[in-house]
Design an enzyme around this catalytic site. Structure first.
Site, short mmCIF file in Angstrom:
data_model
loop_
_atom_site.label_atom_id
_atom_site.label_comp_id
_atom_site.label_asym_id
_atom_site.label_seq_id
_atom_site.Cartn_x
_atom_site.Cartn_y
_atom_site.Cartn_z
N CYS A 9 1.90 -13.04 -7.65
CA CYS A 9 1.96 -12.21 -6.44
C CYS A 9 1.66 -13.13 -5.27
CB CYS A 9 0.90 -11.11 -6.58
SG CYS A 9 0.73 -10.11 -5.11
N CYS B 259 -1.74 -9.53 8.73
CA CYS B 259 -0.65 -8.56 8.75
C CYS B 259 -0.79 -7.69 9.98
CB CYS B 259 -0.71 -7.70 7.49
SG CYS B 259 0.59 -6.45 7.39
N CYS C 246 -5.03 -7.27 -2.79
CA CYS C 246 -4.68 -8.21 -1.73
C CYS C 246 -5.65 -8.22 -0.54
CB CYS C 246 -3.26 -7.95 -1.24
SG CYS C 246 -3.01 -6.31 -0.60
N CYS D 46 -2.35 -0.74 8.01
CA CYS D 46 -2.63 0.34 7.05
C CYS D 46 -4.15 0.43 6.85
CB CYS D 46 -1.94 0.07 5.71
SG CYS D 46 -0.15 -0.01 5.84
N CYS E 76 -6.03 -1.06 3.67
CA CYS E 76 -5.64 -2.41 3.22
C CYS E 76 -6.48 -3.50 3.88
CB CYS E 76 -4.15 -2.63 3.51
SG CYS E 76 -3.58 -4.25 3.01
N1 SAH Z 1 3.12 -5.08 3.17
C1 SAH Z 1 3.66 -4.76 1.89
C2 SAH Z 1 2.94 -5.47 0.76
C3 SAH Z 1 1.51 -5.10 0.73
S1 SAH Z 1 0.50 -5.13 -0.67
C4 SAH Z 1 3.59 -3.26 1.69
O1 SAH Z 1 3.00 -2.58 2.50
O2 SAH Z 1 4.17 -2.77 0.74
C5 SAH Z 1 1.21 -4.30 -1.97
C6 SAH Z 1 0.75 -2.86 -2.20
O3 SAH Z 1 -0.67 -2.70 -2.29
C7 SAH Z 1 1.22 -1.93 -1.10
O4 SAH Z 1 1.76 -0.77 -1.68
C8 SAH Z 1 -0.07 -1.62 -0.39
O5 SAH Z 1 0.02 -0.43 0.33
C9 SAH Z 1 -1.05 -1.57 -1.53
N2 SAH Z 1 -2.45 -1.67 -1.15
C10 SAH Z 1 -3.01 -2.34 -0.15
N3 SAH Z 1 -4.34 -2.16 -0.12
C11 SAH Z 1 -4.64 -1.36 -1.17
C12 SAH Z 1 -5.84 -0.81 -1.67
N4 SAH Z 1 -7.02 -1.04 -1.08
N5 SAH Z 1 -5.77 -0.02 -2.76
C13 SAH Z 1 -4.58 0.24 -3.34
N6 SAH Z 1 -3.41 -0.25 -2.92
C14 SAH Z 1 -3.43 -1.02 -1.83
#
Ligand code: SAH
Length: 344
Positions: A107, A114, A335, A118, A121
């Site tokens: 990954c 970013c 992440c 969100c 995140c």
């Molecule tokens: N920017 C991209 C990739 C991000 S990370 C995106 O938004 O898809 C990959 C996944 O992990 C995304 O679905 C993101 O929303 C999710 N993610 C991020 N933080 C998280 C968390 N604390 N718990 C669960 N999923 C999470």
């Protein structure tokens, strides 16, 4: 200064061929250099297939992106390893290696930080610092292959960053990672996850590169989605789904919808029913991700029973669904979490 130099690892084979032609050389020299760097070699001096003067010219104008492993975190629960890398400018990113029955999957990050914001995140906490170059994405794979003596077979663009916000470099990365002279990873073994940038999903669809597309949906209604994902104020779920349908049409690939389950927010029976209704009839798959709490109090994981009930409702509506296996739980493999703790 090396800063102004172009990165050989971010160039496509065609661009390198053009560069050599402009230097009065044969095109195939470009292909040779492309292969050399994409296979993981760093030193232009060691490219003895080129004349000394050509190497010197190349060195004056180009460099090869090179990351360094800052730290590794090995899970004691499974074979997951989290890597923190130092970039040449001192920024730090992360990648996670996971072992599955079908092989090794990495990954990778696509940006430093970013811009998407969100709420749940960790990667977006300090905003966007900068985009990564295609070479910096490729080098994450090179470094881990070398570190572990393995060949990574699957790549997911789900680390730090929003890949479609860095479209040009991600597009180059996809072309190069798939190239027979490079890492030769099939498009079918590459997954790109996006929070739903509609014009860029369309653009990707038009390129008809048959990678797997994952969409971070996380809520069944625009109202709820807007509460946790600022991008939902720009594009409605319907607009995202329309772009997805077009994507399916041009690539014939099934789309994955990621849905982070948050206790008492989007984990109710009505949420599952509404989600099923939205996705009915689409060539898709839902990946339920019990949310990984990034700070105290907010965003808790639902109880197991509720996750199961949510899954069953989707199944009842014949929507393929899985609950994400949580690898590397003891090393903050989700992440952005490590980078935040190790910011210099
Ligand atoms: N920017 C991209 C990739 C991000 S990370 C995106 O938004 O898809 C990959 C996944 O992990 C995304 O679905 C993101 O929303 C999710 N993610 C991020 N933080 C998280 C968390 N604390 N718990 C669960 N999923 C999470």
């Amino acid at each position: 200064m090396s800063k102004e130099k172009a990165d050989l690892l971010s160039l496509t084979e065609g661009e390198l061929q053009d560069w050599f032609q402009k230097m009065g050389e044969k095109k195939f020299r470009g292909s040779q250099v492309f292969e050399w760097v994409q296979k993981g070699h760093k030193s232009i001096d060691e490219m003895t297939i080129l004349s000394k003067s050509l190497r010197d010219d190349l060195k004056k104008q180009m460099k090869v992106a090179e990351l360094r492993i800052y730290k590794r975190f090995q899970s004691s629960m499974d074979e997951t390893v989290k890597y923190l890398f130092d970039l040449e400018d001192g920024n730090r990113i992360e990648a996670v290696l996971m072992k599955y029955r079908h092989g090794y999957s990495l990954c990778i990050s696509t940006q430093v930080g970013c811009a998407m914001g969100c709420k749940f995140c960790a990667s977006t906490r300090g905003g966007l610092i900068r985009h990564l170059t295609a070479g910096e994405m490729i080098d994450q794979i090179h470094l881990v292959n070398r570190d572990k003596g393995i060949t990574i077979s699957n790549v997911v663009l789900m680390g730090i960053g929003e890949p479609l916000h860095n479209f040009d470099q991600v597009h180059r990365f996809l072309e190069n990672v798939n190239h027979k002279k490079g890492l030769n990873i099939s498009y079918r073994k590459v997954t790109l996850s996006t929070c739903g940038l509609v014009p860029e999903i369309r653009q990707l669809g038009e390129l008809a590169i048959p990678i797997n597309l994952a969409i971070s949906l996380h809520a069944p209604s625009d109202e709820k989605r807007r509460e946790i994902m600022p991008i939902a104020k720009k594009y409605t779920i319907e607009e995202v789904l329309r772009a997805c349908r077009e994507y399916i049409k041009s690539t014939n690939r099934r789309i994955t919808f990621e849905y982070a389950l948050v206790k008492d927010f989007n984990d109710q029976r009505e949420d599952a029913e509404a989600l099923a209704k939205r996705l009915k009839g689409m060539l898709c798959h839902v990946n339920l991700i019990p949310v990984n709490p990034i700070d105290q109090g907010s965003f808790e994981k639902p109880y197991e029973k509720r996750i199961k009930a949510f899954e069953q409702i989707l199944e009842k509506h014949r929507i393929p669904v899985t609950v994400r296996r949580e690898l590397g739980q003891d090393i903050d493999a989700a992440c952005g979490q490590l980078r935040n703790q190790h910011q210099s």
